[in-house]
Design a protein around this motif. Structure first.
Motif, PDB file in Angstrom:
ATOM      1  N   UNK A  67       0.797  -1.215   0.000  1.00  0.00           N
ATOM      2  CA  UNK A  67       0.000   0.000   0.000  1.00  0.00           C
ATOM      3  C   UNK A  67       0.834   1.271   0.000  1.00  0.00           C
ATOM      4  N   UNK A  68       0.123   2.392  -0.002  1.00  0.00           N
ATOM      5  CA  UNK A  68       0.701   3.728   0.182  1.00  0.00           C
ATOM      6  C   UNK A  68       1.806   4.076  -0.805  1.00  0.00           C
ATOM      7  N   UNK A  69       1.544   3.894  -2.083  1.00  0.00           N
ATOM      8  CA  UNK A  69       2.509   4.282  -3.111  1.00  0.00           C
ATOM      9  C   UNK A  69       2.810   5.781  -3.048  1.00  0.00           C
ATOM     10  N   UNK A  70       1.765   6.577  -2.828  1.00  0.00           N
ATOM     11  CA  UNK A  70       1.917   8.029  -2.980  1.00  0.00           C
ATOM     12  C   UNK A  70       2.829   8.651  -1.935  1.00  0.00           C
ATOM     13  N   UNK A  72       6.353   8.075  -3.414  1.00  0.00           N
ATOM     14  CA  UNK A  72       6.486   8.392  -4.840  1.00  0.00           C
ATOM     15  C   UNK A  72       5.323   9.274  -5.315  1.00  0.00           C
ATOM     16  N   UNK A  73       5.201  10.485  -4.757  1.00  0.00           N
ATOM     17  CA  UNK A  73       4.089  11.366  -5.129  1.00  0.00           C
ATOM     18  C   UNK A  73       4.148  11.847  -6.576  1.00  0.00           C
ATOM     19  N   UNK A 115      -4.931   7.174  -6.144  1.00  0.00           N
ATOM     20  CA  UNK A 115      -4.395   5.968  -6.773  1.00  0.00           C
ATOM     21  C   UNK A 115      -3.993   4.942  -5.718  1.00  0.00           C
ATOM     22  N   UNK A 116      -3.489   5.421  -4.581  1.00  0.00           N
ATOM     23  CA  UNK A 116      -3.089   4.506  -3.512  1.00  0.00           C
ATOM     24  C   UNK A 116      -4.279   3.797  -2.888  1.00  0.00           C
ATOM     25  N   UNK A 128       7.164   3.488 -12.905  1.00  0.00           N
ATOM     26  CA  UNK A 128       6.497   4.792 -12.857  1.00  0.00           C
ATOM     27  C   UNK A 128       4.977   4.650 -12.881  1.00  0.00           C
ATOM     28  N   UNK A 129       4.492   3.470 -12.585  1.00  0.00           N
ATOM     29  CA  UNK A 129       3.057   3.223 -12.638  1.00  0.00           C
ATOM     30  C   UNK A 129       2.575   2.709 -13.977  1.00  0.00           C
ATOM     31  N   UNK A 130       3.483   2.719 -14.978  1.00  0.00           N
ATOM     32  CA  UNK A 130       3.110   2.268 -16.320  1.00  0.00           C
ATOM     33  C   UNK A 130       4.038   1.176 -16.859  1.00  0.00           C
ATOM     34  N   UNK A 131       5.295   1.243 -16.468  1.00  0.00           N
ATOM     35  CA  UNK A 131       6.251   0.250 -16.963  1.00  0.00           C
ATOM     36  C   UNK A 131       5.882  -1.145 -16.455  1.00  0.00           C
ATOM     37  N   UNK A 132       5.890  -2.090 -17.343  1.00  0.00           N
ATOM     38  CA  UNK A 132       5.592  -3.464 -16.952  1.00  0.00           C
ATOM     39  C   UNK A 132       6.874  -4.173 -16.517  1.00  0.00           C
TER      40      UNK A 132
END
Length: 417
Positions: A237-240, A243-244, A251-252, A292-296
């Motif tokens: 949890x708590x990505x933001x 990494x805000x 999103x978190x 970065x939230x998109x890279x697989x």
């Protein structure tokens, strides 16, 4: 009509070192607040039992419930029928250690502490015979105060599978947000280990690391239809917070998915390097490892068999093998969710996942709801109950434990009216 709550003597008697309690025994008191599909009914078998975690039901319908905190100095509750009238009317508090996992198989009860697993012989009535002299099957497992519950499951070949959660959400270099590769935590946590059921005092070196890359698994079950192990993993949890620039607080609340995996020996679910994004339906590289939230990422990691909204906290998994429920439930999976989804404003429930040919065959659905006792979208008070453990009884009913109110529920099918 079911009998109402019976007030029996409120005293405690020591019998051969075992605490026997007979106060406030419950006999299938209706629980109308719990919402279930038409034709089902819910009853309460006991409450205020302690922090009841996983549960097991013997052939006589007696219910064993592990406790994550000692109650009256004991870590296991046993509800049973003392006079053979078909009603659970008595209770014993047993064992002097806390824990989570419990399974009955082939006249043995397997019970986990936070550091190991014990085995107890059961008699013809399904009661423990060697209460003071158990066989210790596994010892020395890591427990550091967080995510230390040891879930257990057994196959049909004399093996026991033990989950070992990681006390750390991530695997970072101290004082940084940079992930360590390879992650040394995976040597002893973040996976499922396999041991033999008939060998004493096994440690990590005696077992097999059956699967890795699993941050924290509490709910697991052996699918006897396919002879495969399935597990439910708690997502991080708590990505933001760290990494805000990549993740917002919103999103978190939605990421990552809670995930179900079908495991095989050598399987890797990808933690701490990747997580599963249920919206993109992809394994995404974790930000600690350059994501970065998109890279697989995780090309060699297995995909989940099913995914659920974030933060639901899946703590129980049960494949239904009985014949009492309608045909749609046969060989499907029930999941006990111990938390809530900020996205759905739902939680503290039991879900059902239909299966066909050994795989999930459709969307999951809410099966039993309102354990919280409040509207989670507009809460007016504290949560009342948190489902944790699941078990199937000899009559085909299922049982649900609650580790907040210490309640055990029985869900039966009476047929649609």
């Amino acid at each position: 009509m079911m009998r109402k709550i019976s007030r029996i003597h409120s005293w405690l008697t020591a019998v051969a070192g075992v605490a026997l309690l007979s106060a406030f025994v419950f006999d299938e008191t209706p629980a109308p607040a719990i919402k279930v599909p038409a034709g089902f009914s819910v009853s309460v078998l006991g409450n205020d039992l302690g922090a009841t975690r996983h549960i097991a039901v013997n052939g006589k319908g007696g219910v064993y419930a592990k406790l994550s905190k000692l109650k009256d100095g004991k870590g296991l509750v046993y509800l049973y029928d003392s006079d053979a009238d078909g009603k659970l009317d008595a209770r014993k508090n047993l064992l002097d250690y806390k824990g989570t996992g419990i399974v009955i198989k082939d006249n043995y009860l397997y019970s986990s502490s936070n550091t190991g697993v014990y085995r107890y012989q059961l008699d013809a009535n399904g009661e423990i015979t060697n209460i003071d002299n158990p066989e210790q099957i596994v010892t020395g497992l890591v427990a550091k105060g967080r995510d230390e519950a040891k879930g257990i499951a057994l196959d049909n070949n004399g093996n026991i599978y033990v989950s070992v959660g990681s006390p750390d959400e991530t695997c970072k270099e101290k004082g940084t947000n940079k992930g360590v590769y390879p992650c040394a935590l995976l040597d002893s946590v973040g996976g499922v280990w396999r041991f033999k059921t008939n060998k004493l005092n096994q440690t990590y070196s005696d077992g097999v690391k059956y699967a890795t890359g699993l941050k924290n698994v509490v709910g697991l079950d052996w699918n006897t239809k396919t002879n495969k192990l399935f597990v439910m993993m708690h997502g991080r949890g708590q990505f933001h917070e760290a990494f805000p620039n990549y993740y917002t607080p919103e999103m978190s609340t939605k990421l990552p998915a809670e995930t179900m995996y079908e495991l095989h020996e050598g399987a890797d679910a990808g933690w701490p390097y990747v997580y599963y994004d249920q919206f993109q339906k992809k394994k995404i590289l974790c930000p600690e490892y350059g994501g970065d939230g998109k890279k697989t990422g995780g090309e060699k990691a297995i995909n989940p068999a099913a995914a659920f909204p974030a933060h639901l906290g899946p703590n129980g998994l049960l494949f239904y093998t009985g014949n009492a429920f309608p045909a749609k439930y046969k060989n499907g999976a029930f999941v006990a969710f111990h938390g809530q989804s900020p996205e759905l404003k739902k939680g503290y429930m039991v879900a059902f996942v239909p299966f066909k040919n050994g795989k999930p065959s459709g969307p999951w659905e809410i099966f039993a709801d309102n354990f919280a006792g409040i509207d989670l979208a507009k809460p007016t008070g504290p949560v009342q109950h948190r489902p944790c453990g699941l078990a199937q009884g000899p009559d085909g009913s299922i049982y649900v434990s609650d580790d907040l109110g210490g309640t055990i529920y029985k869900i039966s099918y009476k047929g649609a009216k």
